[in-house]
Design a protein around this motif. Structure first.
Motif, PDB file in Angstrom:
ATOM      1  N   GLU A 123       6.897 -10.931 -37.153  1.00  0.00           N
ATOM      2  CA  GLU A 123       6.093 -12.128 -36.886  1.00  0.00           C
ATOM      3  C   GLU A 123       6.897 -13.168 -36.117  1.00  0.00           C
ATOM      4  O   GLU A 123       6.363 -13.906 -35.278  1.00  0.00           O
ATOM      5  CB  GLU A 123       5.605 -12.715 -38.208  1.00  0.00           C
ATOM      6  CG  GLU A 123       4.631 -13.866 -38.073  1.00  0.00           C
ATOM      7  CD  GLU A 123       3.244 -13.432 -37.643  1.00  0.00           C
ATOM      8  OE1 GLU A 123       2.517 -14.266 -37.061  1.00  0.00           O
ATOM      9  OE2 GLU A 123       2.887 -12.260 -37.875  1.00  0.00           O
ATOM     10  N   SER A 124       8.216 -13.202 -36.384  1.00  0.00           N
ATOM     11  CA  SER A 124       9.051 -14.209 -35.728  1.00  0.00           C
ATOM     12  C   SER A 124       9.129 -13.983 -34.219  1.00  0.00           C
ATOM     13  O   SER A 124       9.372 -14.929 -33.459  1.00  0.00           O
ATOM     14  CB  SER A 124      10.457 -14.208 -36.334  1.00  0.00           C
ATOM     15  OG  SER A 124      11.154 -13.014 -36.016  1.00  0.00           O
ATOM     16  N   LEU A 125       8.928 -12.743 -33.776  1.00  0.00           N
ATOM     17  CA  LEU A 125       8.944 -12.462 -32.344  1.00  0.00           C
ATOM     18  C   LEU A 125       7.820 -13.196 -31.621  1.00  0.00           C
ATOM     19  O   LEU A 125       7.988 -13.659 -30.494  1.00  0.00           O
ATOM     20  CB  LEU A 125       8.821 -10.952 -32.096  1.00  0.00           C
ATOM     21  CG  LEU A 125      10.083 -10.108 -32.268  1.00  0.00           C
ATOM     22  CD1 LEU A 125       9.743  -8.629 -32.123  1.00  0.00           C
ATOM     23  CD2 LEU A 125      11.154 -10.502 -31.270  1.00  0.00           C
ATOM     24  N   THR A 126       6.673 -13.283 -32.261  1.00  0.00           N
ATOM     25  CA  THR A 126       5.512 -13.904 -31.634  1.00  0.00           C
ATOM     26  C   THR A 126       5.484 -15.418 -31.836  1.00  0.00           C
ATOM     27  O   THR A 126       4.622 -16.097 -31.299  1.00  0.00           O
ATOM     28  CB  THR A 126       4.211 -13.301 -32.190  1.00  0.00           C
ATOM     29  OG1 THR A 126       4.123 -13.596 -33.594  1.00  0.00           O
ATOM     30  CG2 THR A 126       4.193 -11.788 -31.997  1.00  0.00           C
ATOM     31  N   ARG A 127       6.434 -15.945 -32.631  1.00  0.00           N
ATOM     32  CA  ARG A 127       6.459 -17.382 -32.915  1.00  0.00           C
ATOM     33  C   ARG A 127       7.797 -17.998 -32.503  1.00  0.00           C
ATOM     34  O   ARG A 127       8.286 -18.920 -33.149  1.00  0.00           O
ATOM     35  CB  ARG A 127       6.201 -17.634 -34.408  1.00  0.00           C
ATOM     36  CG  ARG A 127       4.832 -17.150 -34.877  1.00  0.00           C
ATOM     37  CD  ARG A 127       4.634 -17.446 -36.347  1.00  0.00           C
ATOM     38  NE  ARG A 127       3.386 -16.899 -36.849  1.00  0.00           N
ATOM     39  CZ  ARG A 127       2.405 -17.623 -37.385  1.00  0.00           C
ATOM     40  NH1 ARG A 127       2.522 -18.935 -37.471  1.00  0.00           N
ATOM     41  NH2 ARG A 127       1.316 -17.052 -37.843  1.00  0.00           N
ATOM     42  N   TRP A 128       8.364 -17.473 -31.440  1.00  0.00           N
ATOM     43  CA  TRP A 128       9.686 -17.931 -31.013  1.00  0.00           C
ATOM     44  C   TRP A 128       9.718 -19.435 -30.760  1.00  0.00           C
ATOM     45  O   TRP A 128      10.602 -20.147 -31.239  1.00  0.00           O
ATOM     46  CB  TRP A 128      10.111 -17.180 -29.746  1.00  0.00           C
ATOM     47  CG  TRP A 128      11.432 -17.642 -29.218  1.00  0.00           C
ATOM     48  CD1 TRP A 128      11.679 -18.646 -28.321  1.00  0.00           C
ATOM     49  CD2 TRP A 128      12.715 -17.137 -29.594  1.00  0.00           C
ATOM     50  NE1 TRP A 128      13.024 -18.794 -28.107  1.00  0.00           N
ATOM     51  CE2 TRP A 128      13.690 -17.874 -28.878  1.00  0.00           C
ATOM     52  CE3 TRP A 128      13.138 -16.131 -30.459  1.00  0.00           C
ATOM     53  CZ2 TRP A 128      15.051 -17.641 -28.997  1.00  0.00           C
ATOM     54  CZ3 TRP A 128      14.505 -15.891 -30.581  1.00  0.00           C
ATOM     55  CH2 TRP A 128      15.434 -16.635 -29.857  1.00  0.00           C
ATOM     56  N   GLU A 129       8.740 -19.943 -30.012  1.00  0.00           N
ATOM     57  CA  GLU A 129       8.748 -21.369 -29.679  1.00  0.00           C
ATOM     58  C   GLU A 129       8.476 -22.227 -30.912  1.00  0.00           C
ATOM     59  O   GLU A 129       9.036 -23.323 -31.035  1.00  0.00           O
ATOM     60  CB  GLU A 129       7.728 -21.649 -28.578  1.00  0.00           C
ATOM     61  CG  GLU A 129       8.135 -21.079 -27.224  1.00  0.00           C
ATOM     62  CD  GLU A 129       7.261 -21.595 -26.098  1.00  0.00           C
ATOM     63  OE1 GLU A 129       6.335 -22.398 -26.369  1.00  0.00           O
ATOM     64  OE2 GLU A 129       7.511 -21.203 -24.938  1.00  0.00           O
ATOM     65  N   ALA A 130       7.640 -21.744 -31.817  1.00  0.00           N
ATOM     66  CA  ALA A 130       7.365 -22.508 -33.033  1.00  0.00           C
ATOM     67  C   ALA A 130       8.636 -22.645 -33.874  1.00  0.00           C
ATOM     68  O   ALA A 130       8.930 -23.722 -34.408  1.00  0.00           O
ATOM     69  CB  ALA A 130       6.268 -21.827 -33.847  1.00  0.00           C
ATOM     70  N   TYR A 131       9.395 -21.563 -33.968  1.00  0.00           N
ATOM     71  CA  TYR A 131      10.662 -21.629 -34.705  1.00  0.00           C
ATOM     72  C   TYR A 131      11.661 -22.532 -33.984  1.00  0.00           C
ATOM     73  O   TYR A 131      12.454 -23.234 -34.626  1.00  0.00           O
ATOM     74  CB  TYR A 131      11.243 -20.223 -34.885  1.00  0.00           C
ATOM     75  CG  TYR A 131      10.739 -19.502 -36.118  1.00  0.00           C
ATOM     76  CD1 TYR A 131      11.211 -19.846 -37.383  1.00  0.00           C
ATOM     77  CD2 TYR A 131       9.794 -18.493 -36.020  1.00  0.00           C
ATOM     78  CE1 TYR A 131      10.750 -19.198 -38.523  1.00  0.00           C
ATOM     79  CE2 TYR A 131       9.319 -17.833 -37.152  1.00  0.00           C
ATOM     80  CZ  TYR A 131       9.804 -18.193 -38.402  1.00  0.00           C
ATOM     81  OH  TYR A 131       9.344 -17.557 -39.526  1.00  0.00           O
ATOM     82  N   SER A 132      11.622 -22.518 -32.658  1.00  0.00           N
ATOM     83  CA  SER A 132      12.527 -23.376 -31.892  1.00  0.00           C
ATOM     84  C   SER A 132      12.224 -24.848 -32.161  1.00  0.00           C
ATOM     85  O   SER A 132      13.139 -25.662 -32.371  1.00  0.00           O
ATOM     86  CB  SER A 132      12.404 -23.081 -30.394  1.00  0.00           C
ATOM     87  OG  SER A 132      12.825 -21.769 -30.096  1.00  0.00           O
ATOM     88  N   ARG A 133      10.951 -25.200 -32.143  1.00  0.00           N
ATOM     89  CA  ARG A 133      10.575 -26.593 -32.416  1.00  0.00           C
ATOM     90  C   ARG A 133      10.942 -26.991 -33.844  1.00  0.00           C
ATOM     91  O   ARG A 133      11.408 -28.111 -34.083  1.00  0.00           O
ATOM     92  CB  ARG A 133       9.080 -26.787 -32.177  1.00  0.00           C
ATOM     93  CG  ARG A 133       8.647 -26.616 -30.714  1.00  0.00           C
ATOM     94  CD  ARG A 133       7.204 -27.030 -30.512  1.00  0.00           C
ATOM     95  NE  ARG A 133       6.785 -26.837 -29.130  1.00  0.00           N
ATOM     96  CZ  ARG A 133       6.140 -25.750 -28.687  1.00  0.00           C
ATOM     97  NH1 ARG A 133       5.821 -24.790 -29.533  1.00  0.00           N
ATOM     98  NH2 ARG A 133       5.807 -25.639 -27.404  1.00  0.00           N
ATOM     99  N   ALA A 134      10.725 -26.071 -34.789  1.00  0.00           N
ATOM    100  CA  ALA A 134      11.062 -26.363 -36.186  1.00  0.00           C
ATOM    101  C   ALA A 134      12.560 -26.584 -36.345  1.00  0.00           C
ATOM    102  O   ALA A 134      13.005 -27.494 -37.062  1.00  0.00           O
ATOM    103  CB  ALA A 134      10.593 -25.219 -37.081  1.00  0.00           C
ATOM    104  N   LYS A 135      13.350 -25.754 -35.657  1.00  0.00           N
ATOM    105  CA  LYS A 135      14.814 -25.907 -35.732  1.00  0.00           C
ATOM    106  C   LYS A 135      15.250 -27.233 -35.134  1.00  0.00           C
ATOM    107  O   LYS A 135      16.098 -27.940 -35.694  1.00  0.00           O
ATOM    108  CB  LYS A 135      15.482 -24.737 -35.006  1.00  0.00           C
ATOM    109  CG  LYS A 135      17.010 -24.772 -35.012  1.00  0.00           C
ATOM    110  CD  LYS A 135      17.587 -25.314 -33.706  1.00  0.00           C
ATOM    111  CE  LYS A 135      17.262 -24.408 -32.540  1.00  0.00           C
ATOM    112  NZ  LYS A 135      17.872 -24.903 -31.268  1.00  0.00           N
TER     113      LYS A 135
END
Length: 264
Positions: free
Chosen positions: A173-185
């Motif tokens: 799932e993290s592959l498809t949410r790369w930008e979301a994880y980037s913003r969260a970080k």
């Protein structure tokens, strides 16, 4: 070009020898050391933790890798279940993921509410300041991996029976949410990279370099000393009193599997 294996192994051994000295300093001085490992899936956290603890005493240095919270834990203050894993005097605790789950996977995947996420960002710096003020040595490392390298590591895991267990549905799932994880970080760093508890970013596209860089930094950040340990002298073996070992035929012995390899 990556670090040559021979150079990597030689420096790793030197650093691991220093980690033993750090461990003995923590034990003798009664220090408390907390090391937080965070980063994207397949960023190299687990491999680094393995190298850090490889030669350490598990009674002194332990890994805290908490499963998902129970129903009871969900009703507690968020930091409560992490507090019980903090070190006592003379201990080192390595958090393989930590309370920062709320800033990352829980926030991105919708496992917490926006209000819970914002409350975490407000409380976390206060929580960490309390730890530091109480004397805990807190070190936080973010392992940064590029999207291309992460995907390649995931791909290798799908083909490796020894590593396939590491590939969870959450990883995919993290592959498809790369930008979301980037913003969260990015938001996490804005709120929690403080003077009391600095975030140290480890570039981890090259695993060998990442391991050496992280360990070298940890050692340089703690003012440990080489402890004068007592010399160990083996006592002489006492003379025999006539003991004889029972016949092996009376025991259940593990088959000699290695012998089949020697024949080949």
């Amino acid at each position: 070009m990556g670090l040559r294996k021979a150079a990597y192994e030689a420096e790793l051994l030197r650093l691991q020898t220093e980690l033993i000295k750090l461990q003995e300093w923590v034990r003798v001085k009664g220090a408390r050391l907390v090391i937080v490992f965070e980063g994207r899936d397949a960023a190299g956290k687990g491999g680094t933790i393995k190298r850090v603890t490889e030669h350490l005493n598990p009674r002194v240095a332990r890994i805290a890798a908490l499963p998902k919270p129970t129903e009871r834990e969900r009703t507690q203050w968020y930091f409560q279940r992490y507090v019980q894993h903090l070190p006592a005097a003379g201990e080192i605790v390595l958090f393989d993921r930590s309370w920062y789950n709320r800033a990352g996977v829980e926030h991105v995947m919708g496992f917490c509410t926006p209000a819970e996420h914002q409350l975490f960002l407000r409380q976390c710096p206060v929580f960490e300041r309390m730890l530091v003020e109480d004397g805990i040595l807190l070190r936080k490392y973010w392992f940064s991996v590029s999207d291309a390298v992460q995907e390649e590591r995931f791909r290798r895991r799908t083909q490796d029976p020894l590593r396939r267990w590491k590939l969870s549905p959450m990883d995919l799932e993290s592959l498809t949410r790369w930008e979301a994880y980037s913003r969260a970080k990015d938001e996490m760093l804005v709120h929690t990279d403080t003077a009391d508890a600095t975030w140290y970013v480890v570039e981890s596209d090259d695993k060998r370099s990442a391991r050496l860089n992280m360990i070298a930094h940890l050692l340089s950040s703690v003012a440990y000393e080489d402890m004068d340990l007592p010399q160990i002298t083996l006592p002489p073996r006492p003379p025999s009193t006539g003991y004889e070992r029972p016949p092996k035929e009376l025991q259940t012995v593990v088959p000699d599997h290695a012998a089949t390899l020697r024949k080949e």
